[in-house]
Design an enzyme around this catalytic site. Structure first.
Site, PDB file in Angstrom:
ATOM      1  N   LYS A  35       0.825  -1.206   0.000  1.00 18.45           N
ATOM      2  CA  LYS A  35       0.000   0.000   0.000  1.00 18.45           C
ATOM      3  C   LYS A  35       0.863   1.262   0.000  1.00 18.45           C
ATOM      4  CE  LYS A  35      -3.836  -2.326   2.304  1.00 18.45           C
ATOM      5  NZ  LYS A  35      -4.501  -2.617   1.066  1.00 18.45           N
ATOM      6  N   CYS A  36       1.896   1.260  -0.802  1.00 21.72           N
ATOM      7  CA  CYS A  36       2.862   2.346  -0.868  1.00 21.72           C
ATOM      8  C   CYS A  36       2.785   3.005  -2.242  1.00 21.72           C
ATOM      9  CB  CYS A  36       4.265   1.769  -0.636  1.00 21.72           C
ATOM     10  SG  CYS A  36       5.628   2.932  -0.801  1.00 21.72           S
ATOM     11  N   GLY A  37       3.131   4.268  -2.316  1.00 15.60           N
ATOM     12  CA  GLY A  37       3.191   4.928  -3.615  1.00 15.60           C
ATOM     13  C   GLY A  37       4.198   4.289  -4.553  1.00 15.60           C
ATOM     14  N   THR A  39       4.649   0.969  -4.682  1.00 16.40           N
ATOM     15  CA  THR A  39       4.230  -0.410  -4.919  1.00 16.40           C
ATOM     16  C   THR A  39       4.247  -0.799  -6.400  1.00 16.40           C
ATOM     17  OG1 THR A  39       2.940  -0.437  -2.879  1.00 16.40           O
ATOM     18  CG2 THR A  39       2.372  -2.102  -4.520  1.00 16.40           C
TER      19      THR A  39
END
Length: 161
Positions: A35-37, A39
């Site tokens: 759930k990371c930018g 990803t």
């Protein structure tokens, strides 16, 4: 200590080492999060695996929830997300810490490796990459914003093969 001999657990919980998990391959160890930018870098990591896998290389993902809780899932949720969303076919390890008092022993050994600018120490964010040569030495450190297809990373991988 050779980092290839440090005990790790697979995402499914099986005890192993990097050496046992991938043989004598060069390894790109990446702390990953769903759930990371950053990803979408999974796509590039999958491409690296496809491009160099048959030449003695493997990406290994190391899920970590230390950066703003961006890897909150269970092992099953992580595996399902990675395989269905990005087609991840490289090994994933059990979720663990990469910084702090509970830092995994593997990361205790590698975080002193400096990046291209000479900075070492704590992992800055998700998707920081450590290139480990076949002999177990750290051949390079690439910060999170270094894309998997960056010329510097690709050149370093090719040099280890």
């Amino acid at each position: 200590m050779n980092v290839r001999d440090i005990p790790v657990n697979t995402l499914s919980g099986s005890a192993t080492t990097l050496g046992e998990l991938v043989g004598d391959r060069a390894v790109l160890l990446v702390n990953v999060a769903s759930k990371c930018g950053l990803t979408p870098q999974y796509s590039g990591l999958v491409e690296l695996q496809k491009t160099y896998g048959d030449r003695g290389f493997s990406v290994v993902g190391f899920p970590c929830n230390q950066f703003m809780g961006q890897e909150p899932g269970t092992a099953e949720e992580i595996e399902q997300f990675c395989s269905t969303t990005y087609g991840v076919d490289f090994p994933l390890l059990e979720k663990a810490d990469v910084n702090g008092a509970d830092r995994h022993p593997l990361y205790q050994e590698i975080v002193d490796t400096p990046d291209a600018e000479g900075a070492a120490g704590d992992v800055q964010w998700n998707f920081e990459k450590f290139l480990i040569s076949r002999d177990g030495t750290v051949a390079g450190r690439f910060r999170p914003t270094t894309a998997p297809d960056a010329d510097t990373l690709v050149a370093a991988i090719e040099k280890t093969l």
